[in-house]
Motif scaffolding. Structure first.
Motif, short mmCIF file in Angstrom:
data_model
loop_
_atom_site.label_atom_id
_atom_site.label_comp_id
_atom_site.label_asym_id
_atom_site.label_seq_id
_atom_site.Cartn_x
_atom_site.Cartn_y
_atom_site.Cartn_z
N ARG A 58 48.85 40.99 34.64
CA ARG A 58 48.42 40.11 35.73
C ARG A 58 46.99 39.61 35.53
O ARG A 58 46.30 39.29 36.50
N PHE A 60 43.93 37.25 35.18
CA PHE A 60 43.83 36.01 35.96
C PHE A 60 42.50 35.31 35.72
O PHE A 60 41.54 35.89 35.23
N GLY A 61 42.47 34.05 36.11
CA GLY A 61 41.30 33.20 35.99
C GLY A 61 41.74 31.78 35.74
O GLY A 61 42.83 31.54 35.18
N LEU A 69 44.02 42.63 34.50
CA LEU A 69 44.59 43.27 35.69
C LEU A 69 45.99 43.76 35.32
O LEU A 69 46.80 43.00 34.79
N HIS A 132 34.76 41.17 38.57
CA HIS A 132 35.44 41.67 39.78
C HIS A 132 34.58 41.41 41.01
O HIS A 132 35.07 40.88 42.02
N PHE A 135 34.35 37.41 41.82
CA PHE A 135 35.46 36.75 42.51
C PHE A 135 35.66 37.31 43.91
O PHE A 135 36.04 36.57 44.83
N GLU A 136 35.37 38.59 44.12
CA GLU A 136 35.55 39.16 45.44
C GLU A 136 34.52 38.62 46.44
O GLU A 136 34.87 38.28 47.57
N ASP A 151 42.26 30.19 46.43
CA ASP A 151 42.67 31.49 45.96
C ASP A 151 41.47 32.15 45.28
O ASP A 151 40.95 31.62 44.31
N LYS A 153 41.20 34.45 43.19
CA LYS A 153 41.40 34.73 41.77
C LYS A 153 41.33 33.49 40.90
O LYS A 153 41.38 33.60 39.68
N GLN A 154 41.22 32.33 41.54
CA GLN A 154 41.12 31.09 40.76
C GLN A 154 39.79 30.38 41.02
O GLN A 154 39.61 29.24 40.59
N TYR A 198 43.62 39.18 50.24
CA TYR A 198 44.02 40.40 49.55
C TYR A 198 43.50 41.61 50.33
O TYR A 198 42.29 41.79 50.47
#
Length: 239
Positions: A58, A60-61, A69, A132, A135-136, A151, A153-154, A198
């Protein structure tokens, strides 16, 4: 007793904690180079990978570089949180959706008795930990103070350059701090002020989301500081 310059209100305490952690992190990250940033101290680390070289299912980016992930699961350290969600009235289906696992997995965890087995979690690089956090905090800002549509994660174009990463990272952190600092007491208690997609943030009063963000920042920065110490210890300076 009041002490000049010291805040004891709820928001003040959390802001002072974050500000001190931010100051310490800035010092500990000074001089970070690309080789150290991407250093994998043991086999099987999670890190940044080129899209064509990604190995985790998983990763992502939005760009060429992805953040590792693995397969979705609920770690043993979060079993109590799953039980709390269920006790609070959250359906098994909603819990499964929040954790990106199957309903059967949630039912298995809720039926578990005794101490869970310790998690086998991969070691992560400095690049992974910064990515991490990046993005959070970008996602938390977007889904609290922004348009609540992107999103998380994007949102971040991950980079193998330590300097470029930090150049992009600190403004995101400081924007979060500035808008959190303007919150009112009523907003701290508002359930759903954060709609971060999330986790359980939409079901929590914002002060709970806020102390969780502080905890996330502090513990990952402590891990990064330790990795920097280990990097330097690889080649000790001769006495």
């Amino acid at each position: 007793m009041e002490i000049e310059g010291v805040r004891t209100d709820r928001l003040g305490l959390l802001l002072d904690q974050f500000d001190k952690a931010r100051e310490m992190a800035g010092v500990r990250l000074a001089g970070l180079g690309d080789e150290e940033y991407l250093w994998e101290p043991v086999p099987g680390c999670w890190s940044l990978r080129r899209r064509a070289e990604a190995t985790t299912p998983r990763a992502f980016g939005p760009g060429e570089w992805l953040l590792d992930l693995g397969a979705a699961d609920i770690p043993a350290s979060e079993y109590a949180e799953v039980a709390r969600q269920a006790a609070g009235g959250m359906s098994v289906e909603k819990i499964a959706e929040d954790w990106s696992v199957t309903v059967e997995r949630v039912e298995q965890i809720l039926a578990h008795t005794g101490e869970p087995e310790p998690d086998e979690t991969p070691l992560t690089t400095i690049a992974w930990r910064l990515g991490h956090l990046h993005f959070e905090f970008a996602g938390n800002w977007e889904w609290t103070f922004g348009e609540r549509r992107q999103d998380p994660k994007q949102m971040i174009d991950f980079s193998p350059s330590a300097a470029l990463t930090l150049e992009r990272f600190w403004p995101v952190i400081d924007r979060w701090r500035a808008d959190v600092g303007a919150l009112t007491e009523d907003q701290l208690d508002k359930v759903g002020l954060s709609q971060y997609p999330y986790g359980s943030a939409p079901e929590e009063p914002f002060i709970s989301v806020l102390w969780g963000a502080n905890l996330e920042f502090i513990h990952h920065m402590a891990e990064i500081a330790l990795l920097r110490d280990l990097w330097r210890a690889r080649f000790p300076t001769p006495r």
